[in-house]
Design a protein around this motif. Structure first.
Motif, PDB file in Angstrom:
ATOM      1  N   PRO A   1       0.747  -1.603   0.395  1.00 47.31           N
ATOM      2  CA  PRO A   1       0.260  -0.168   0.069  1.00 47.31           C
ATOM      3  C   PRO A   1       1.298   1.101   0.112  1.00 47.31           C
ATOM      4  CG  PRO A   1      -0.752  -1.712   1.453  1.00 47.31           C
ATOM      5  CD  PRO A   1       0.178  -1.994   1.153  1.00 47.31           C
ATOM      6  N   ALA A   2       2.053   1.623   1.001  1.00 49.87           N
ATOM      7  CA  ALA A   2       2.584   2.596   1.007  1.00 49.87           C
ATOM      8  C   ALA A   2       3.951   2.432  -0.580  1.00 49.87           C
ATOM      9  CB  ALA A   2       4.052   1.794   1.734  1.00 49.87           C
ATOM     10  N   ASP A   3       3.433   1.956  -1.090  1.00 49.95           N
ATOM     11  CA  ASP A   3       4.475   1.590  -2.344  1.00 49.95           C
ATOM     12  C   ASP A   3       3.451   1.896  -3.736  1.00 49.95           C
ATOM     13  OD1 ASP A   3       7.257   1.342  -1.525  1.00 49.95           O
ATOM     14  OD2 ASP A   3       7.133  -0.732  -1.827  1.00 49.95           O
ATOM     15  N   PHE A   4       2.294   2.060  -3.104  1.00 49.33           N
ATOM     16  CA  PHE A   4       1.198   1.973  -4.416  1.00 49.33           C
ATOM     17  C   PHE A   4       1.145   3.746  -3.983  1.00 49.33           C
ATOM     18  CE2 PHE A   4      -3.334   1.566  -4.740  1.00 49.33           C
ATOM     19  CZ  PHE A   4      -3.740   2.258  -6.254  1.00 49.33           C
ATOM     20  N   GLU A   5       1.021   4.131  -3.317  1.00 50.85           N
ATOM     21  CA  GLU A   5       0.185   5.400  -3.063  1.00 50.85           C
ATOM     22  C   GLU A   5       1.523   6.375  -3.388  1.00 50.85           C
ATOM     23  OE1 GLU A   5      -2.431   6.718  -2.128  1.00 50.85           O
ATOM     24  OE2 GLU A   5      -3.398   4.866  -1.409  1.00 50.85           O
ATOM     25  N   ALA A   6       2.664   6.005  -3.076  1.00 49.32           N
ATOM     26  CA  ALA A   6       4.317   6.196  -3.622  1.00 49.32           C
ATOM     27  C   ALA A   6       3.618   6.849  -5.182  1.00 49.32           C
ATOM     28  CB  ALA A   6       5.539   5.664  -2.998  1.00 49.32           C
ATOM     29  N   SER A   7       3.144   5.197  -6.121  1.00 45.78           N
ATOM     30  CA  SER A   7       3.437   5.445  -6.761  1.00 45.78           C
ATOM     31  C   SER A   7       2.763   6.274  -8.607  1.00 45.78           C
ATOM     32  CB  SER A   7       3.064   3.454  -7.865  1.00 45.78           C
ATOM     33  OG  SER A   7       1.606   3.816  -7.499  1.00 45.78           O
ATOM     34  N   LEU A   8       1.565   6.810  -6.701  1.00 45.81           N
ATOM     35  CA  LEU A   8       0.601   7.932  -7.756  1.00 45.81           C
ATOM     36  C   LEU A   8       1.124   9.541  -7.438  1.00 45.81           C
ATOM     37  CD1 LEU A   8      -2.832   5.899  -6.434  1.00 45.81           C
ATOM     38  CD2 LEU A   8      -2.132   6.135  -8.676  1.00 45.81           C
ATOM     39  N   ALA A   9       1.917  10.126  -6.587  1.00 39.99           N
ATOM     40  CA  ALA A   9       2.629  11.220  -6.123  1.00 39.99           C
ATOM     41  C   ALA A   9       1.853  12.065  -7.249  1.00 39.99           C
ATOM     42  CB  ALA A   9       3.671  11.267  -5.543  1.00 39.99           C
ATOM     43  N   LEU A  10       1.540  13.032  -7.051  1.00 33.96           N
ATOM     44  CA  LEU A  10       1.701  13.948  -8.361  1.00 33.96           C
ATOM     45  C   LEU A  10       2.734  15.397  -8.070  1.00 33.96           C
ATOM     46  CD1 LEU A  10      -2.236  14.627  -7.716  1.00 33.96           C
ATOM     47  CD2 LEU A  10      -0.728  13.707  -9.472  1.00 33.96           C
ATOM     48  N   PRO A  11       2.536  16.337  -9.041  1.00 36.55           N
ATOM     49  CA  PRO A  11       4.146  17.356  -9.055  1.00 36.55           C
ATOM     50  C   PRO A  11       3.546  18.012  -7.877  1.00 36.55           C
ATOM     51  CG  PRO A  11       3.580  16.471 -11.120  1.00 36.55           C
ATOM     52  CD  PRO A  11       2.257  15.814 -10.314  1.00 36.55           C
ATOM     53  N   SER A  12       4.685  18.082  -7.366  1.00 36.80           N
ATOM     54  CA  SER A  12       4.542  19.855  -6.601  1.00 36.80           C
ATOM     55  C   SER A  12       5.484  20.462  -6.222  1.00 36.80           C
ATOM     56  CB  SER A  12       4.453  18.581  -4.549  1.00 36.80           C
ATOM     57  OG  SER A  12       6.344  18.667  -4.408  1.00 36.80           O
ATOM     58  N   TRP A  13       5.445  21.877  -5.744  1.00 36.73           N
ATOM     59  CA  TRP A  13       5.104  23.094  -6.312  1.00 36.73           C
ATOM     60  C   TRP A  13       7.008  23.678  -4.881  1.00 36.73           C
ATOM     61  CZ3 TRP A  13       3.880  28.327  -5.880  1.00 36.73           C
ATOM     62  CH2 TRP A  13       4.875  29.285  -6.690  1.00 36.73           C
ATOM     63  N   GLU A  14       7.975  23.913  -5.041  1.00 34.06           N
ATOM     64  CA  GLU A  14       8.330  24.380  -4.020  1.00 34.06           C
ATOM     65  C   GLU A  14       9.071  26.158  -3.898  1.00 34.06           C
ATOM     66  OE1 GLU A  14       9.375  20.684  -4.345  1.00 34.06           O
ATOM     67  OE2 GLU A  14       8.423  20.017  -2.748  1.00 34.06           O
ATOM     68  N   PRO A  15       8.533  26.409  -3.598  1.00 40.74           N
ATOM     69  CA  PRO A  15       8.837  27.899  -4.286  1.00 40.74           C
ATOM     70  C   PRO A  15       9.937  28.356  -2.982  1.00 40.74           C
ATOM     71  CG  PRO A  15       6.408  27.889  -3.392  1.00 40.74           C
ATOM     72  CD  PRO A  15       7.196  26.930  -3.143  1.00 40.74           C
ATOM     73  N   SER A  16      10.732  28.617  -4.048  1.00 36.09           N
ATOM     74  CA  SER A  16      12.094  30.070  -3.771  1.00 36.09           C
ATOM     75  C   SER A  16      12.023  30.748  -2.384  1.00 36.09           C
ATOM     76  CB  SER A  16      13.039  29.850  -5.123  1.00 36.09           C
ATOM     77  OG  SER A  16      12.466  30.668  -6.190  1.00 36.09           O
ATOM     78  N   ASN A  17      11.667  31.469  -2.995  1.00 38.46           N
ATOM     79  CA  ASN A  17      11.401  32.902  -2.151  1.00 38.46           C
ATOM     80  C   ASN A  17       9.738  32.630  -1.603  1.00 38.46           C
ATOM     81  OD1 ASN A  17      10.593  35.053  -0.835  1.00 38.46           O
ATOM     82  ND2 ASN A  17      12.390  36.038  -2.257  1.00 38.46           N
ATOM     83  N   LEU A  18       9.324  32.068  -0.448  1.00 38.63           N
ATOM     84  CA  LEU A  18       8.123  31.987  -0.085  1.00 38.63           C
ATOM     85  C   LEU A  18       7.205  33.359  -0.373  1.00 38.63           C
ATOM     86  CD1 LEU A  18       9.068  29.659   3.235  1.00 38.63           C
ATOM     87  CD2 LEU A  18       7.656  29.174   0.837  1.00 38.63           C
ATOM     88  N   GLU A  19       7.640  34.822  -0.064  1.00 37.76           N
ATOM     89  CA  GLU A  19       7.293  35.710   0.115  1.00 37.76           C
ATOM     90  C   GLU A  19       6.795  35.962  -1.059  1.00 37.76           C
ATOM     91  OE1 GLU A  19      10.236  39.008   1.576  1.00 37.76           O
ATOM     92  OE2 GLU A  19      10.831  37.739   3.576  1.00 37.76           O
ATOM     93  N   ASP A  20       6.876  35.328  -2.384  1.00 40.69           N
ATOM     94  CA  ASP A  20       7.131  35.759  -3.823  1.00 40.69           C
ATOM     95  C   ASP A  20       5.775  34.783  -3.889  1.00 40.69           C
ATOM     96  OD1 ASP A  20       8.130  38.050  -3.734  1.00 40.69           O
ATOM     97  OD2 ASP A  20       9.876  37.257  -4.744  1.00 40.69           O
ATOM     98  N   VAL A  21       5.278  34.575  -3.371  1.00 41.33           N
ATOM     99  CA  VAL A  21       4.254  33.218  -3.399  1.00 41.33           C
ATOM    100  C   VAL A  21       3.212  33.539  -3.999  1.00 41.33           C
ATOM    101  CG1 VAL A  21       2.988  31.533  -3.192  1.00 41.33           C
ATOM    102  CG2 VAL A  21       4.875  30.707  -2.510  1.00 41.33           C
ATOM    103  N   GLU A  22       2.441  34.533  -4.034  1.00 43.09           N
ATOM    104  CA  GLU A  22       1.101  34.721  -4.569  1.00 43.09           C
ATOM    105  C   GLU A  22       1.454  35.320  -6.105  1.00 43.09           C
ATOM    106  OE1 GLU A  22      -2.579  37.306  -3.186  1.00 43.09           O
ATOM    107  OE2 GLU A  22      -0.834  37.446  -2.118  1.00 43.09           O
ATOM    108  N   ILE A  23       3.113  36.399  -5.842  1.00 42.23           N
ATOM    109  CA  ILE A  23       3.542  36.803  -7.363  1.00 42.23           C
ATOM    110  C   ILE A  23       3.468  35.952  -8.503  1.00 42.23           C
ATOM    111  CG2 ILE A  23       5.042  38.042  -8.754  1.00 42.23           C
ATOM    112  CD1 ILE A  23       5.831  39.767  -5.097  1.00 42.23           C
ATOM    113  N   GLU A  24       3.900  34.762  -7.779  1.00 45.62           N
ATOM    114  CA  GLU A  24       4.643  33.809  -9.266  1.00 45.62           C
ATOM    115  C   GLU A  24       2.801  33.457  -9.447  1.00 45.62           C
ATOM    116  OE1 GLU A  24       7.175  33.085 -10.767  1.00 45.62           O
ATOM    117  OE2 GLU A  24       8.320  34.043  -9.610  1.00 45.62           O
ATOM    118  N   ILE A  25       2.302  32.995  -8.585  1.00 47.49           N
ATOM    119  CA  ILE A  25       1.033  31.942  -9.055  1.00 47.49           C
ATOM    120  C   ILE A  25       0.284  33.346  -9.542  1.00 47.49           C
ATOM    121  CG2 ILE A  25      -1.426  31.568  -8.121  1.00 47.49           C
ATOM    122  CD1 ILE A  25       0.097  30.139  -6.171  1.00 47.49           C
ATOM    123  N   ASN A  26       0.043  34.089  -9.593  1.00 45.57           N
ATOM    124  CA  ASN A  26      -0.413  35.240 -10.390  1.00 45.57           C
ATOM    125  C   ASN A  26      -0.847  35.380 -11.424  1.00 45.57           C
ATOM    126  OD1 ASN A  26      -2.531  35.542  -7.887  1.00 45.57           O
ATOM    127  ND2 ASN A  26      -1.786  37.383  -7.656  1.00 45.57           N
TER     128      ASN A  26
END
Length: 411
Positions: free
Chosen positions: A103-128
């Protein structure tokens, strides 16, 4: 801990521990002060210390158990296990895609892309400034996958993808029938799957099956980092008895039983507001069941290998990965984008979309609760979906989705 990479690593871990992204960001400084900056340090920390930071016992336990699981994996990753009498593999339904996986590996195989912003203060600017080019169906899937993290938090990713695919497919089927693109009647209207429990997601009624005994954190050697009371373990051969308290009871249906629960719900209870004992779900694909020429009713004695078709979570994942392009510049470039670069850009766009949806839902869940969040989600989708022509001409049509619209819907 001062580097951006270390902050990103901590946020990635907290996301894996199912900590809402906005909350995770707000707790970084406190975790740094307590020197709890990686899974290893968190795994060794006493629960009260973690609880003092997150102020939520359930969330603190999630963080601790995930830290222990990750730490154990890293410790044992270099150790090769060879045994003439291997331990019993984790069991789960034969209908699960990739049945050879734990089950753990099965769930891992379904992982979706994640975004880790380089600058947390600019998150909204980047998304907008992010604009996607897609059609409506995959946007529905993305909306539902993230919505269920807040309205049905006990559901693993495999279940969320299955349910999201069901919402999208059933909506598309209904529209195709209304437009005359397809003929006939929807399987559910003909009584297929009658007796199965039903949940509502974004206004859509979905027939489901309960996956009793499925533990998303169980590894191939059968171990699990959660401390589970023996009396609370679920017998895979026999579902637990329902709670007699109608305010908190859970509908009972197993992969071997489709008897409906006829007891009425209270008006206050939302389909997602279930007890901690609620197992993961599969969404039943009734049209596939109809095409298979099987019986509309799955007999109560049916083995788990013949429980009927489900909406495959891998199908939903693949659909998401390929669906969110970037609008082509005008005039179009002389050279087409390389396939690998195009795939990378689509995954990057999907990660930003999921991040923005997390921010939207997280801003409302504690204020309006899961029932109202589920009710409002479709309206939010309607406000940001791509504009296409009406009627048959717009079927499958693509358009732009501006993430700044999603950000504007936050509380």
């Amino acid at each position: 801990m001062t580097s951006v990479a270390e902050v990103q690593s901590l946020l990635r871990f907290l996301k894996d521990a199912k900590v809402p992204i906005p909350l995770a960001i707000s707790k970084v400084q406190e975790l740094k002060r307590e020197n709890l900056t990686d899974p290893q340090s968190l795994a060794k920390a006493p629960l009260p210390k973690i609880l003092a930071i997150f102020q939520d016992e359930k969330l603190a336990k999630q963080v601790l158990s995930t830290a222990k699981r990750v730490s154990k994996k890293r410790t044992s990753s270099s150790t090769s296990v060879n045994s003439s009498s291997p331990k019993k593999k984790a069991k789960y339904a034969a209908s699960d895609s990739g049945a050879q996986l734990s089950p753990a590996d099965f769930e891992a195989s379904l992982a979706l892309p994640s975004w880790e912003p380089s600058n947390l203060e600019d998150v909204e600017i980047e998304i907008n400034k992010t604009v996607l080019y897609t059609n409506r169906a995959p946007l529905v899937v993305a909306f539902v996958v993230q919505l269920l993290k807040y309205t049905m938090p006990s559901q693993p990713l495999s279940s969320r993808l299955s349910l999201a695919q069901a919402v999208m497919s059933m909506g598309a089927k209904s529209k195709a029938l209304n437009l005359g693109i397809q003929s006939g009647t929807a399987a559910e209207d003909e009584g297929w799957g009658k007796g199965q429990p039903v949940i509502k997601v974004m206004g859509r009624s979905i027939k489901v099956m309960r996956r009793w005994g499925y533990d998303e954190q169980q590894t191939s050697d059968g171990t699990n980092e959660h401390s589970i009371n023996q009396e609370q373990k679920v017998d895979m051969e026999k579902p637990p008895k329902p709670d007699t308290d109608t305010e908190h009871r859970v509908d009972i249906a197993t992969q071997e039983t489709i008897k409906a629960d006829s007891s009425p719900r209270t008006k206050k209870e939302h389909p997602s507001a279930t007890s901690k004992a609620e197992p993961p779900l599969w969404a039943l694909d009734l049209d596939a069941l109809k095409k298979s020429n099987a019986s509309p009713l799955i007999p109560s004695t049916a083995p788990t290998s013949t429980i009927g078709p489900i909406y495959d979570p891998h199908t939903a994942k693949t659909y998401l990965l390929k669906s969110f392009a970037t609008p082509s510049p005008s005039p179009s470039p002389a050279k087409p984008t390389a396939p690998a670069k195009e795939r990378e850009q689509k995954e990057y766009n999907l990660a930003r979309l999921l991040y923005a949806l997390d921010l939207l839902y997280a801003s409302w869940i504690d204020v309006i609760g899961p029932e109202e969040l589920d009710r409002r989600a479709f309206g939010w989708y309607m406000r940001v979906r791509p504009q296409v022509e009406d009627g048959v001409k717009g079927w499958g049509g693509k358009g732009e989705v501006r993430l700044e619209k999603l950000m504007g819907l936050r509380r």
